[in-house]
Design a protein around this motif. Structure first.
Motif, PDB file in Angstrom:
ATOM      1  N   LEU A 238      74.710  54.210  21.420  1.00 44.38           N
ATOM      2  CA  LEU A 238      75.652  54.251  20.288  1.00 44.38           C
ATOM      3  C   LEU A 238      76.407  55.573  20.207  1.00 44.38           C
ATOM      4  O   LEU A 238      76.632  56.122  19.126  1.00 44.38           O
ATOM      5  N   LYS A 239      76.819  56.066  21.372  1.00 42.81           N
ATOM      6  CA  LYS A 239      77.522  57.352  21.423  1.00 42.81           C
ATOM      7  C   LYS A 239      78.965  57.228  21.893  1.00 42.81           C
ATOM      8  O   LYS A 239      79.581  58.221  22.275  1.00 42.81           O
ATOM      9  N   TYR A 240      79.487  55.974  21.903  1.00 38.97           N
ATOM     10  CA  TYR A 240      80.898  55.774  22.243  1.00 38.97           C
ATOM     11  C   TYR A 240      81.150  56.366  23.641  1.00 38.97           C
ATOM     12  O   TYR A 240      80.397  56.085  24.570  1.00 38.97           O
ATOM     13  N   TRP A 241      82.193  57.182  23.825  1.00 39.25           N
ATOM     14  CA  TRP A 241      82.484  57.755  25.137  1.00 39.25           C
ATOM     15  C   TRP A 241      81.585  58.930  25.508  1.00 39.25           C
ATOM     16  O   TRP A 241      81.693  59.499  26.601  1.00 39.25           O
ATOM     17  N   GLU A 242      80.671  59.281  24.613  1.00 37.18           N
ATOM     18  CA  GLU A 242      79.668  60.301  24.929  1.00 37.18           C
ATOM     19  C   GLU A 242      78.400  59.660  25.488  1.00 37.18           C
ATOM     20  O   GLU A 242      77.400  60.349  25.716  1.00 37.18           O
ATOM     21  N   SER A 243      78.440  58.356  25.711  1.00 35.60           N
ATOM     22  CA  SER A 243      77.288  57.640  26.258  1.00 35.60           C
ATOM     23  C   SER A 243      76.821  58.285  27.563  1.00 35.60           C
ATOM     24  O   SER A 243      77.634  58.738  28.375  1.00 35.60           O
ATOM     25  N   ALA A 244      75.515  58.308  27.763  1.00 36.98           N
ATOM     26  CA  ALA A 244      74.954  58.890  28.982  1.00 36.98           C
ATOM     27  C   ALA A 244      75.464  58.179  30.227  1.00 36.98           C
ATOM     28  O   ALA A 244      75.593  58.788  31.295  1.00 36.98           O
ATOM     29  N   ALA A 245      75.780  56.883  30.091  1.00 37.00           N
ATOM     30  CA  ALA A 245      76.234  56.099  31.250  1.00 37.00           C
ATOM     31  C   ALA A 245      77.593  56.571  31.764  1.00 37.00           C
ATOM     32  O   ALA A 245      77.911  56.401  32.942  1.00 37.00           O
ATOM     33  N   SER A 247      78.918  59.655  32.218  1.00 34.43           N
ATOM     34  CA  SER A 247      78.845  60.699  33.237  1.00 34.43           C
ATOM     35  C   SER A 247      78.009  60.274  34.443  1.00 34.43           C
ATOM     36  O   SER A 247      78.304  60.647  35.576  1.00 34.43           O
ATOM     37  N   LEU A 248      76.967  59.480  34.212  1.00 34.68           N
ATOM     38  CA  LEU A 248      76.108  59.043  35.307  1.00 34.68           C
ATOM     39  C   LEU A 248      76.837  58.142  36.295  1.00 34.68           C
ATOM     40  O   LEU A 248      76.640  58.228  37.506  1.00 34.68           O
ATOM     41  N   TYR A 249      77.694  57.273  35.757  1.00 36.12           N
ATOM     42  CA  TYR A 249      78.369  56.286  36.609  1.00 36.12           C
ATOM     43  C   TYR A 249      79.877  56.513  36.718  1.00 36.12           C
ATOM     44  O   TYR A 249      80.584  55.679  37.263  1.00 36.12           O
ATOM     45  N   GLY A 250      80.361  57.627  36.191  1.00 39.39           N
ATOM     46  CA  GLY A 250      81.779  57.957  36.337  1.00 39.39           C
ATOM     47  C   GLY A 250      82.693  56.923  35.701  1.00 39.39           C
ATOM     48  O   GLY A 250      83.720  56.569  36.267  1.00 39.39           O
ATOM     49  N   ILE A 251      82.338  56.444  34.518  1.00 35.98           N
ATOM     50  CA  ILE A 251      83.133  55.402  33.854  1.00 35.98           C
ATOM     51  C   ILE A 251      84.344  56.036  33.181  1.00 35.98           C
ATOM     52  O   ILE A 251      84.209  56.901  32.319  1.00 35.98           O
ATOM     53  N   ARG A 252      85.533  55.589  33.580  1.00 33.31           N
ATOM     54  CA  ARG A 252      86.773  56.109  32.996  1.00 33.31           C
ATOM     55  C   ARG A 252      87.486  55.070  32.143  1.00 33.31           C
ATOM     56  O   ARG A 252      88.428  55.386  31.415  1.00 33.31           O
ATOM     57  N   GLY A 253      87.045  53.841  32.234  1.00 33.27           N
ATOM     58  CA  GLY A 253      87.634  52.764  31.446  1.00 33.27           C
ATOM     59  C   GLY A 253      86.717  51.561  31.481  1.00 33.27           C
ATOM     60  O   GLY A 253      85.925  51.396  32.414  1.00 33.27           O
ATOM     61  N   ILE A 254      86.764  50.745  30.442  1.00 33.32           N
ATOM     62  CA  ILE A 254      85.966  49.523  30.409  1.00 33.32           C
ATOM     63  C   ILE A 254      86.884  48.324  30.156  1.00 33.32           C
ATOM     64  O   ILE A 254      87.952  48.494  29.573  1.00 33.32           O
ATOM     65  N   PRO A 255      86.489  47.135  30.648  1.00 30.98           N
ATOM     66  CA  PRO A 255      85.199  46.815  31.242  1.00 30.98           C
ATOM     67  C   PRO A 255      85.025  47.455  32.617  1.00 30.98           C
ATOM     68  O   PRO A 255      85.982  47.615  33.365  1.00 30.98           O
ATOM     69  N   ALA A 256      83.780  47.796  32.906  1.00 31.96           N
ATOM     70  CA  ALA A 256      83.410  48.312  34.222  1.00 31.96           C
ATOM     71  C   ALA A 256      82.030  47.752  34.528  1.00 31.96           C
ATOM     72  O   ALA A 256      81.301  47.327  33.623  1.00 31.96           O
ATOM     73  N   ASN A 257      81.656  47.741  35.788  1.00 30.36           N
ATOM     74  CA  ASN A 257      80.358  47.179  36.139  1.00 30.36           C
ATOM     75  C   ASN A 257      79.941  47.602  37.536  1.00 30.36           C
ATOM     76  O   ASN A 257      80.767  48.069  38.328  1.00 30.36           O
ATOM     77  N   VAL A 258      78.660  47.425  37.816  1.00 27.35           N
ATOM     78  CA  VAL A 258      78.138  47.556  39.174  1.00 27.35           C
ATOM     79  C   VAL A 258      77.213  46.373  39.426  1.00 27.35           C
ATOM     80  O   VAL A 258      76.511  45.918  38.516  1.00 27.35           O
ATOM     81  N   LEU A 259      77.227  45.872  40.648  1.00 23.66           N
ATOM     82  CA  LEU A 259      76.311  44.816  41.056  1.00 23.66           C
ATOM     83  C   LEU A 259      75.282  45.435  41.985  1.00 23.66           C
ATOM     84  O   LEU A 259      75.640  46.043  43.003  1.00 23.66           O
ATOM     85  N   LEU A 260      73.999  45.294  41.623  1.00 20.64           N
ATOM     86  CA  LEU A 260      72.912  45.883  42.389  1.00 20.64           C
ATOM     87  C   LEU A 260      72.203  44.820  43.216  1.00 20.64           C
ATOM     88  O   LEU A 260      72.012  43.692  42.752  1.00 20.64           O
ATOM     89  N   ASP A 261      71.796  45.190  44.427  1.00 19.22           N
ATOM     90  CA  ASP A 261      71.023  44.254  45.239  1.00 19.22           C
ATOM     91  C   ASP A 261      69.555  44.309  44.804  1.00 19.22           C
ATOM     92  O   ASP A 261      69.194  45.108  43.919  1.00 19.22           O
ATOM     93  N   PRO A 262      68.689  43.477  45.366  1.00 20.24           N
ATOM     94  CA  PRO A 262      67.291  43.453  44.925  1.00 20.24           C
ATOM     95  C   PRO A 262      66.553  44.782  45.027  1.00 20.24           C
ATOM     96  O   PRO A 262      65.559  44.999  44.329  1.00 20.24           O
ATOM     97  N   ASP A 263      67.038  45.690  45.879  1.00 16.00           N
ATOM     98  CA  ASP A 263      66.409  47.014  46.007  1.00 16.00           C
ATOM     99  C   ASP A 263      66.992  48.040  45.043  1.00 16.00           C
ATOM    100  O   ASP A 263      66.502  49.174  44.974  1.00 16.00           O
ATOM    101  N   GLY A 264      68.057  47.648  44.316  1.00 18.43           N
ATOM    102  CA  GLY A 264      68.683  48.581  43.385  1.00 18.43           C
ATOM    103  C   GLY A 264      69.862  49.325  43.962  1.00 18.43           C
ATOM    104  O   GLY A 264      70.361  50.289  43.367  1.00 18.43           O
ATOM    105  N   LYS A 265      70.349  48.886  45.122  1.00 17.29           N
ATOM    106  CA  LYS A 265      71.504  49.523  45.739  1.00 17.29           C
ATOM    107  C   LYS A 265      72.789  48.877  45.237  1.00 17.29           C
ATOM    108  O   LYS A 265      72.871  47.650  45.097  1.00 17.29           O
ATOM    109  N   ILE A 266      73.800  49.689  44.963  1.00 18.17           N
ATOM    110  CA  ILE A 266      75.100  49.166  44.525  1.00 18.17           C
ATOM    111  C   ILE A 266      75.787  48.487  45.707  1.00 18.17           C
ATOM    112  O   ILE A 266      75.951  49.086  46.769  1.00 18.17           O
TER     113      ILE A 266
END
Length: 285
Positions: A238-245, A247-266
């Motif tokens: 609930l931190k809006y654009w200050e969300s931890a995600a 900086s971790l995932y380099g999100i500059r705009g939404i919607p955004a997403n990543v698809l992970l394989d069974p091992d957790g690789k993007i």
């Protein structure tokens, strides 16, 4: 002609070849400009038509209206695909000139990671053009979540106020679609029925979805989840654009997403519309 000594002949030939080269280049540029201008005009016409229909009261939309909106979306996606192909042609053909810069900027959100990386080439003749600032920043954000990287874990609250971690789902043997969104984000809400459809089609085959909200109001977040029928796990700080995600995932705009394989690789990022459905169809065929 006998009075012109050989070095002069070579200089003359080089000059003539240069003039010929730049004339051809100019003609090619004009051809690409005409094609791009035509595409932009067609695309803008579709946008205006879509807006005209969408501005009606939702309750007054007829089946014909909905069908037309779908047709417009399909046509717009097709034009976008053509623009992407032409942009990469321009990048490769005019790499040593300043010409590609404006087209890279215009198409940057439609380019795949590898295409954007090729287009944002520090050795190109257009790299330092002002129009390249935004593509450079976008590539920098992609570098934090590009295909081949392992997911980065984080911890947030779910809708029940319980702390949960992404690693509760990621890297546990199933494909995981991590969806970054917010209830205040119009494009996110327009895309959400497509995500819901993907979950309905592929959850029983093993797909997990984790929603990561950039909301700051829990009530709005919860209302949107209920409204769209998002029955998958949700989390937010609930931190809006200050969300931890961010900086971790380099999100500059939404919607955004990543698809992970069974091992957790993007394995893919920013899948939307038909691209999401097609990717999942490939996985679960």
């Amino acid at each position: 002609m006998k009075l012109i000594y050989k070095p002069m002949k070579r200089v003359f030939l080089i000059v003539m070849l240069s003039i010929s080269f730049f004339t051809v280049q100019a003609q090619d540029r004009k051809s690409y400009e005409d094609k791009m201008n035509k595409l932009e005009k067609e695309y803008n016409s579709l946008v205006e038509l879509y807006k005209t229909i969408a501005e009606k009261n939702p309750n007054s939309l007829t089946e014909a209206d909905k069908e037309q909106m779908l047709e417009i979306t399909v046509k717009a996606d097709s034009l976008d695909s053509v623009q992407t192909v032409l942009t990469m042609e321009i990048v490769r053909k005019f790499k040593d000139s300043k010409f590609p810069a404006k087209y890279v900027e215009a198409a940057m959100y439609s380019l795949e990671y590898d295409e954007l990386k090729e287009a944002v080439d520090s050795n190109s003749g257009y790299y330092n053009e002002p129009q390249m600032e935004r593509p450079k920043k976008l590539l920098a954000s992609f570098e934090l979540r590009h295909p081949g990287m392992m997911f980065k874990d984080f911890e947030m609250l779910d809708l029940n106020g319980k702390m949960v971690k992404l690693s509760q789902w990621a890297g546990k043997g199933k494909y995981v679609f991590v969806d970054f969104w917010a209830s205040w984000c119009g494009p996110c809400l327009r895309e959400m029925p497509n995500v819901v459809e993907a979950y309905k089609r592929f959850h029983d085959k093993g797909l997990e979805i984790v929603g990561v909200s950039f909301d700051k109001d829990k009530k709005n977040w919860a209302a949107a989840v209920e409204r769209f029928g998002m029955t998958w796990p949700q989390m937010s700080d609930l931190k809006y654009w200050e969300s931890a995600a961010v900086s971790l995932y380099g999100i500059r705009g939404i919607p955004a997403n990543v698809l992970l394989d069974p091992d957790g690789k993007i394995i893919a990022l920013d899948l939307q519309g038909d691209n999401l459905q097609k990717k999942l169809e490939e996985i679960y065929k």
